[in-house]
Design an enzyme around this catalytic site. Sequence first.
Site: not given
Length: 535
Positions: A452-454, A375
Amino acid sequence: VMGLLHLILVSTFLSVSMTSESFHAMEDEALVVKCPQNCQNRTIKWYITQTNQLIPAEEGGRIHSSGRFLWFLPTSKEDSGNYTCVTRYSNYTKQSTVSVMVYPHKQGICFPSWIRYPNDTGTLTSGRIVCPTIDNYAKATIVKWYKDCKPLQGPREKYSMGEKYLFIKRPQKTDEGHYTCHFTYIHSGNVYNVSATRPFIVKEEVSSPISPQIQYPTDNTVIQVEFGICRALLGIGKPNIAVVTWEVNEIKAEYLNTSRFREDHQFFMRRDREYYGESTLTIEEVTEEDLLSNFTCVALNEIENVVLTVTLQLKVPCKGDNHSTYITIGVLVLLVIIALLLILYQFFRIDIVLLCQGIFKPNKTQDDGKIYDAYVIYPKNRTNEANFVEYFVHQILPDVLENKHGYKLCIYGRDMLPGEDAANALEIRIQKSRRLIIILTPQLIQCEEFGYEHQIALYNALIQNNIKVILLEMETIGNYEGLQESLRYIIKQQGTIKWKEKYKECPHASNSKFWKLVRYHMPLRHKPLQLNYAV
């Protein structure tokens, strides 16, 4: 008056005069002159020829005599002149005159301009230079040889010194010149220097006498005994010079500690007139120092000087010696090979792993519940300006990893379905990925939407420990102080893969160091699971 009386007495007898020898010396050196007469058990007196002055026979004076010898300790340039040695018999007197010439030292000159000592002549196969007058000096030691006033230098195989000689192996015309022997002489506790010079000429030789041939042992042999035998063929017929001896670390065995070392010599001739010499060196008690020493067998005759070296090894009296030796050698060789392989693996680890993957092609289905090989997280560009990072993520990265090497990537924006809940979709896709590729740029520090993704990605990587992280540093960030602490922790543990400016020339070249490192950290390629959905 005494000198005049002596002349009268001498004139009444039959006298025989002999002027047959000349002696040359340098100032401030020792000089020992020998009377040419060979008179056993006769009294010999020495006189200064010009003044008929008797030279005293007591030691202690600078000039004194004893029997056939006349000492100058040391010489002075005033000593130049003629000296007479007189031997009186029952009915006649015999006298001989010797000439002495003392030269002053001059800078850059090591021998007198007039050389009176006879030439030495060598052949094209051997050369021996005798140090002049050294026989007149008891227990003299040669310190050094000079050629044309320069210290003699050369390999051990070319030059070797005996007690009175210099041996030149296979001399050539370039070896011709004036050779000076410099030796020390000890008399009544005082040490004096002595030097003597003679020319050396090389000539052709019709016949070539045999050179010494050491038959036992061979060179660089390891002897497993407490004594060593050196046997050498010295010639056909008995040569004038025949020596076979041992040296330990270039010191003659006869000069070593006699309580441990003993050397025995034997010479014999066979029926075919081959003349052999043997030297047996016995070591009563072998020490560890002996095992580290070089034992040299030296064989010489008037033609040549031959040497070879052996080492000692303690003899172990058991039948398995050879077998144990072979096992030890085999183990050592195996350890060396393993060490070399480990070193090669450290240097070429990445290439070896990628090569094995390409040969064995471990492309199989794995039931690990994962869908994606990696990803990709990257800072999004919110402007319309051209951005290399986004071009890299959407064009170069898929082309190299997906098209050329068969990996399956999940890239935000490309692999998201319309209308999906972004937060839920991110979490599911990260959990379904085997690797997490994070693109590091300075923009990452100011990008709030990336947070947030991190956080979800790092939570899976650090807390749940079910996904490995690959950090691609596309632009230099510096000391990473602006990044999150969790990200700095990962960087400290495994470092980053740095994109360099030179890679932009061929960004799709998968054989570059950058792409090799990326592929090295990627998982093995797997076929996607064939899922059957019930309708």
